[in-house]
Write a protein that holds these residues in place. Sequence first.
Motif, short mmCIF file in Angstrom:
data_model
loop_
_atom_site.label_atom_id
_atom_site.label_comp_id
_atom_site.label_asym_id
_atom_site.label_seq_id
_atom_site.Cartn_x
_atom_site.Cartn_y
_atom_site.Cartn_z
N THR A 1 0.83 -1.20 0.00
CA THR A 1 0.00 0.00 0.00
C THR A 1 0.86 1.25 0.00
O THR A 1 0.52 2.26 -0.63
CB THR A 1 -0.93 0.00 1.23
N LEU A 2 2.00 1.20 0.68
CA LEU A 2 2.90 2.34 0.75
C LEU A 2 3.39 2.76 -0.63
O LEU A 2 3.63 3.94 -0.89
CB LEU A 2 4.09 1.99 1.65
N LYS A 3 3.52 1.80 -1.53
CA LYS A 3 3.96 2.09 -2.89
C LYS A 3 2.84 2.68 -3.74
O LYS A 3 3.11 3.31 -4.77
CB LYS A 3 4.48 0.81 -3.55
N GLU A 4 1.61 2.47 -3.32
CA GLU A 4 0.46 2.87 -4.14
C GLU A 4 -0.18 4.17 -3.69
O GLU A 4 -0.79 4.87 -4.50
CB GLU A 4 -0.60 1.75 -4.11
N VAL A 5 -0.04 4.51 -2.42
CA VAL A 5 -0.74 5.67 -1.85
C VAL A 5 0.11 6.94 -2.02
O VAL A 5 1.33 6.90 -1.91
CB VAL A 5 -1.03 5.41 -0.36
N GLU A 6 -0.58 8.05 -2.28
CA GLU A 6 0.10 9.34 -2.33
C GLU A 6 0.43 9.78 -0.90
O GLU A 6 -0.45 9.98 -0.07
CB GLU A 6 -0.81 10.39 -2.99
N VAL A 7 1.72 9.89 -0.61
CA VAL A 7 2.17 10.22 0.75
C VAL A 7 3.47 10.99 0.64
O VAL A 7 4.26 10.78 -0.29
CB VAL A 7 2.33 8.93 1.59
N SER A 8 3.71 11.88 1.59
CA SER A 8 4.93 12.67 1.54
C SER A 8 6.16 11.77 1.71
O SER A 8 6.08 10.68 2.27
CB SER A 8 4.92 13.73 2.65
N THR A 9 7.28 12.26 1.22
CA THR A 9 8.53 11.50 1.34
C THR A 9 8.86 11.22 2.79
O THR A 9 9.29 10.12 3.15
CB THR A 9 9.69 12.28 0.68
N TYR A 10 8.63 12.21 3.65
CA TYR A 10 8.93 12.02 5.08
C TYR A 10 8.09 10.91 5.68
O TYR A 10 8.62 10.00 6.35
CB TYR A 10 8.69 13.32 5.85
N VAL B 1 5.99 14.45 12.74
CA VAL B 1 4.98 13.44 12.37
C VAL B 1 3.59 14.05 12.39
O VAL B 1 2.79 13.87 11.47
CB VAL B 1 5.05 12.22 13.32
N ALA B 2 3.29 14.79 13.46
CA ALA B 2 1.95 15.39 13.60
C ALA B 2 1.67 16.38 12.46
O ALA B 2 0.56 16.40 11.90
CB ALA B 2 1.82 16.09 14.95
N ALA B 3 2.66 17.18 12.11
CA ALA B 3 2.47 18.17 11.05
C ALA B 3 2.27 17.49 9.70
O ALA B 3 1.39 17.87 8.92
CB ALA B 3 3.68 19.11 11.00
N GLU B 4 3.10 16.48 9.42
CA GLU B 4 2.99 15.77 8.14
C GLU B 4 1.67 15.01 8.07
O GLU B 4 1.03 14.95 7.02
CB GLU B 4 4.16 14.81 7.98
N HIS B 5 1.27 14.43 9.19
CA HIS B 5 0.01 13.67 9.24
C HIS B 5 -1.18 14.60 9.00
O HIS B 5 -2.12 14.26 8.27
CB HIS B 5 -0.11 12.96 10.59
N ALA B 6 -1.14 15.78 9.60
CA ALA B 6 -2.25 16.73 9.46
C ALA B 6 -2.42 17.18 8.01
O ALA B 6 -3.55 17.42 7.55
CB ALA B 6 -2.01 17.94 10.35
N ALA B 7 -1.32 17.27 7.28
CA ALA B 7 -1.37 17.74 5.89
C ALA B 7 -1.57 16.60 4.89
O ALA B 7 -1.75 16.86 3.69
CB ALA B 7 -0.08 18.49 5.56
N ALA B 8 -1.57 15.37 5.35
CA ALA B 8 -1.64 14.22 4.45
C ALA B 8 -3.06 14.01 3.93
O ALA B 8 -4.04 14.30 4.63
CB ALA B 8 -1.17 12.96 5.18
N PRO B 9 -3.18 13.46 2.72
CA PRO B 9 -4.52 13.10 2.20
C PRO B 9 -5.10 11.95 3.01
O PRO B 9 -4.37 11.25 3.74
CB PRO B 9 -4.23 12.69 0.75
N GLU B 10 -6.39 11.72 2.88
CA GLU B 10 -7.07 10.72 3.70
C GLU B 10 -6.49 9.31 3.52
O GLU B 10 -6.39 8.54 4.47
CB GLU B 10 -8.57 10.71 3.38
#
Length: 257
Positions: free
Chosen positions: A141-150, A195-204
Amino acid sequence: MNSAARLHCIYKKLVAQNDEGRMVVVWAEVFGIDKESPHYEDDVTAFVMALRSEIVLTRRRLDEMGAPSSLTSPGFERLRDVAAPGQLHTNWRGHRGNILPPECRKIFEWAEWTLREDAEPDIPADDMKELLTELTSLETTLKEVEVSTYLRDFIQRQVDTIRAALRLYGVQGAQPLEDALKKVAGAYTMERTKVAAEHAAAPEAAKGLFAKTSGMIKRTAELCDNLGKIGKFGDQAWTLASSVGPVLLPYLPKLGG
């Protein structure tokens, strides 16, 4: 299974191998390492180093019981000698006759019996399979989902840490898993602001993946606690789950969600 029982199990697998081939190939068979992997020699090295550490730990435990070193000789020394990175490209045939004699086998049988009170429950095969499957699913799933590099790197590090500990379970028991969970908790704690900042800005979808990762870590901690690895030393309230849980709480799947 206690530490000496794990050594005995590895010893039996080792002496059952055919007497042809290099030690790196023989150890790969013993530890169930994929020889087609481009990093399999590195994996074998990690396993034999873990085995050497377990031999030392077992001997130390016997020292605490007052057992003289002569009672584990020559079995322990010979297993440690053959489990050396410097021997990985030597031929198994040159070692097999040295470790095969009955006096070596009897030493491991004796040590296993002597440390019988140290036995910890084994992770049920179904639970182990489920955890490994979940780790593989997370990586896919990590390879398929849009997620920040961090966040991608953060999740991958936690997955790698848990998987490495599970792979060493047959050599060192629950201890690497306990250490891995502490390392994971430390990562969540030390990097909590980022982590909290990146998580808050991440897509669902990325938030969902992070929730699944955190849930897997919490279940792993609960499984480790259920083995009695911590609680058997007393009635202390501290457990891995209670230690790891608070740092995971903001990211765990919401009930009813």
